[in-house]
Design a protein around this motif. Structure first.
Motif, mmCIF file in Angstrom:
data_model
loop_
_atom_site.group_PDB
_atom_site.id
_atom_site.type_symbol
_atom_site.label_atom_id
_atom_site.label_comp_id
_atom_site.label_asym_id
_atom_site.label_seq_id
_atom_site.Cartn_x
_atom_site.Cartn_y
_atom_site.Cartn_z
ATOM 1 N N SER A 194 42.243 50.660 51.990
ATOM 2 C CA SER A 194 43.239 49.622 51.702
ATOM 3 C C SER A 194 42.623 48.466 50.929
ATOM 4 O O SER A 194 43.206 47.953 49.966
ATOM 5 N N ILE A 195 41.421 48.057 51.340
ATOM 6 C CA ILE A 195 40.727 46.967 50.644
ATOM 7 C C ILE A 195 40.464 47.356 49.193
ATOM 8 O O ILE A 195 40.663 46.568 48.264
ATOM 9 N N GLU A 196 40.015 48.622 49.004
ATOM 10 C CA GLU A 196 39.724 49.101 47.647
ATOM 11 C C GLU A 196 40.985 49.096 46.780
ATOM 12 O O GLU A 196 40.950 48.694 45.609
ATOM 13 N N VAL A 201 44.070 46.346 42.246
ATOM 14 C CA VAL A 201 45.197 45.620 41.649
ATOM 15 C C VAL A 201 44.833 44.159 41.405
ATOM 16 O O VAL A 201 45.282 43.535 40.443
ATOM 17 N N ASN A 202 43.999 43.596 42.282
ATOM 18 C CA ASN A 202 43.524 42.211 42.159
ATOM 19 C C ASN A 202 44.686 41.203 42.059
ATOM 20 O O ASN A 202 44.841 40.504 41.064
ATOM 21 N N PRO A 203 45.514 41.142 43.083
ATOM 22 C CA PRO A 203 46.654 40.216 43.036
ATOM 23 C C PRO A 203 46.206 38.762 43.130
ATOM 24 O O PRO A 203 45.172 38.450 43.735
ATOM 25 N N ASP A 208 53.505 37.422 41.355
ATOM 26 C CA ASP A 208 54.731 38.204 41.204
ATOM 27 C C ASP A 208 55.918 37.314 40.847
ATOM 28 O O ASP A 208 56.766 37.688 40.011
ATOM 29 N N GLU A 209 56.010 36.139 41.448
ATOM 30 C CA GLU A 209 57.116 35.243 41.129
ATOM 31 C C GLU A 209 57.025 34.738 39.691
ATOM 32 O O GLU A 209 58.036 34.601 38.994
ATOM 33 N N VAL A 327 49.202 39.503 51.600
ATOM 34 C CA VAL A 327 48.369 40.649 51.198
ATOM 35 C C VAL A 327 46.910 40.229 51.078
ATOM 36 O O VAL A 327 46.007 40.902 51.580
ATOM 37 N N ILE A 328 46.684 39.107 50.407
ATOM 38 C CA ILE A 328 45.309 38.622 50.206
ATOM 39 C C ILE A 328 44.672 38.259 51.542
ATOM 40 O O ILE A 328 43.499 38.566 51.796
ATOM 41 N N ALA A 329 45.456 37.587 52.423
ATOM 42 C CA ALA A 329 44.926 37.212 53.740
ATOM 43 C C ALA A 329 44.592 38.451 54.566
ATOM 44 O O ALA A 329 43.571 38.496 55.266
#
Length: 588
Positions: A194-196, A201-203, A208-209, A327-329
């Motif tokens: 999941s981390i990979e 994607v490197n959000p 997105d907004e 997602v980042i957290a």
């Protein structure tokens, strides 16, 4: 501090209102008059057991309420707020209703609460030292709390608890790593994948907004262009067509300004011109912003790229969202969790080394805390023993022992010491735990000696702190109300005077209420209430015996002190009473 105690239909008391003095209050009256009902009322509002048999004859229910003043930084405030109550003007109302049949009701400042909640609040406001209420500090935990409260070891205690918490957290972490099974390893694999994927994607937060806003502009480019162009054509046609010779709105405003400036008659023309110039400046900003909108128009060719990126980010938020920040957290936390789940021998060895370092830190902190406790225990033991000698208990002694524990389980959340309060009731007697070596009256005087010594030590700690800060020292006063019953049992003469003097001393740092039959004790009080039993009326004996509670002042108090001295109110006893009241004053 107890400001008011109101009682209705409790035992022989039909109705009573007691307003204790901020310092020392004496409750007096003949034996059997019903003084114990006042203590019963305090116990009721303190969460004690309700007894419907104590409801006044002919009444449907008994009711008692205590009104307590609390300081702005009192610890009891947090407990009250956790119960959903905010003190009203710095006051808490504790009340209890006991019906003839059915369950009692506990109320805190108008809010019904469980009896245990009322008891928790009351325990921080009232301490009763009576035959059935003794040994508030009989348990080892309470003795440790009492010693820490007077020792001034806050710095050492805080340092130890921080060290202990770090050690405890590490123990939990190590235990989790040592006991993990295949499911934990599968979880670690899932977290890595999941981390990979998220890193691929490197959000970025809010990306997105921002992309959706750009997509909306592209999809509505024609409408935006038409609207902006129309607005610019109306405001400044030259921005849309270089061949336009129409005057812009700004030019028209400037013409109006020049016209107003040319007026030389009296009026508000210059002010109006200033307003038009300000309006023109705003108009220029609007025209500039609109031209930028045309220049920043998105390329239609970017739409596919933007949609593809929005889809990628949407996949992440659906699995680990709902937002990109979530997602980042989640990813950042997962990185840490993988380390714990990866229970390699090297990782465990690394954490064990860190655990040993934390253990040594905790042991060192526990040692400093133990030294502070030992020093405080010696001071408190000496003070209490000295006080006991003045309370008709010569030969009695208190020994407070602080014994550091040894072994792997030596430390706990409160340090590494076993603390015991050992009492010697008379010279040559073996030391015994408190509560197993003294009568009710002796225990009351022992608790008085403890509370008085503790108050003196707290005041000394405060004075030292204030001197360090070059501040003026003042008496330390707490919110606590101490109630003493039977403290004068078996005491008389000079010892009774010393008993009263010490109660008055304690009243300098806390409110004190004492139930007493000795004039030598009552004379030291700042206020005095007399409990009187009235036999039933011959014409109406359904109500039974009635007990009244009334404050006595001035001459009425002299007469009550005289009655307590000799059982009469002769001139000699009245003179003696006046002399006793005059002599019963603390100096300095």
């Amino acid at each position: 501090m107890l400001e008011e105690l109101e009682i209705h239909d409790l035992g022989p008391i039909h109705q009573a209102l007691l307003t204790p003095a901020p310092g020392m209050t004496a409750i007096t009256g003949e034996t059997g008059a019903g003084k114990s009902m006042l203590l019963s009322a305090i116990r009721l509002i303190s969460g004690g057991t309700a007894d419907s048999g104590r409801v006044h004859t002919g009444a449907r229910e008994a009711w008692a309420q205590g009104v307590f003043a609390v300081g702005a930084v009192s610890p009891v405030l947090q407990a009250a707020r956790e119960a959903g109550v905010e003190p009203d003007d710095g006051e808490l109302f504790l009340s209890r209703t006991v019906p003839v049949s059915g369950r009692s009701r506990a109320v805190l400042s108008g809010r019904s609460v469980p009896r245990a909640v009322l008891g928790n609040i009351a325990s921080q406001l009232v301490t009763i030292h009576g035959q059935t209420d003794q040994l508030r500090i009989a348990s080892a935990a309470k003795q440790r709390e009492f010693l820490d409260a007077v020792s001034g070891d806050d710095t050492e205690l805080i340092a130890y608890r921080e060290a202990w918490n770090a050690l405890h957290d590490m123990d939990v972490r190590l235990e989790r790593m040592r006991t993990q099974e295949s499911s934990a390893r599968q979880q670690a694999d899932y977290l890595r994948e999941s981390i990979e994927r998220i890193n691929r994607v490197n959000p970025q937060p809010g990306e997105d907004e921002e992309l959706k806003t750009r997509r909306s502009r592209i999809e509505n480019a024609a409408d935006i262009a038409q609207g902006v162009s129309g607005a610019l054509a109306a405001l400044d046609a030259s921005q849309v067509s270089v061949d336009s010779d129409e005057m812009s709105a700004s030019d028209l405003l400037n013409r109006a300004v020049d016209a107003l400036r040319g007026i030389h008659a009296d009026g508000d023309f210059n002010e109006l011109a200033d307003r038009l110039e300000s309006l023109n400046a705003d108009l220029s900003d609007i025209v500039f912003s609109l031209t930028q909108e045309l220049d920043d128009e998105e390329s239609v060719e970017d739409l596919d790229t933007i949609n593809s990126r929005i889809h990628e980010l949407g996949e992440l938020t659906r699995r680990w969202g709902p937002t990109l920040a979530d997602v980042i957290a989640w990813r950042d936390k997962a990185v840490f969790d993988v380390e714990d789940l990866d229970a390699s021998p090297e990782k465990i060895a690394e954490l064990e080394a860190e655990r040993e370092r934390l253990r040594k830190t905790a042991v060192a902190a526990a040692g400093k805390l133990s030294q502070a406790r030992t020093a405080a225990a010696e001071r408190l033991s000496t003070r209490v023993t000295d006080e006991l000698a003045s309370l008709a208990m010569a030969g009695s002694a208190l020994d407070i022992r602080v014994t550091p524990r040894t072994g792997d389980t030596a430390l706990d959340a409160n340090g590494g010491d076993d603390i015991a309060f050992l009492f010697t009731p008379y010279e040559g007697s073996p030391q015994l735990p408190m509560g197993k070596s003294a009568s009710g009256g002796e225990l009351s005087r022992l608790m008085l000696a403890l509370e008085l010594s503790a108050a003196d030590m707290r005041a000394g700690n405060k004075a030292d702190s204030q001197r360090d800060n070059h501040d003026r020292t003042e008496t330390v006063r707490s919110d606590m109300t101490f109630i003493f019953d039977e403290v004068d049992a078996g005491v008389g003469g000079k010892a009774a005077v010393e008993l009263g003097r010490r109660l008055a001393r304690l009243a300098r740092s806390a409110q004190v209420i004492v139930v007493t039959h000795l004039a030598q004790v009552a004379s030291w009080a700042d206020g005095q209430f007399v409990v009187t039993k009235i036999p039933p009326d011959a014409d109406d004996d359904d109500l039974g015996v009635i007990t009244t509670v009334a404050e006595v002042r001035d001459d009425a108090r002299v007469h009550e002190i005289a009655r307590m001295l000799s059982g009469s109110e002769s001139e000699a006893s009245l003179d003696h009473a006046r002399e006793l009241l005059a002599d019963s004053r603390l100096k300095g």
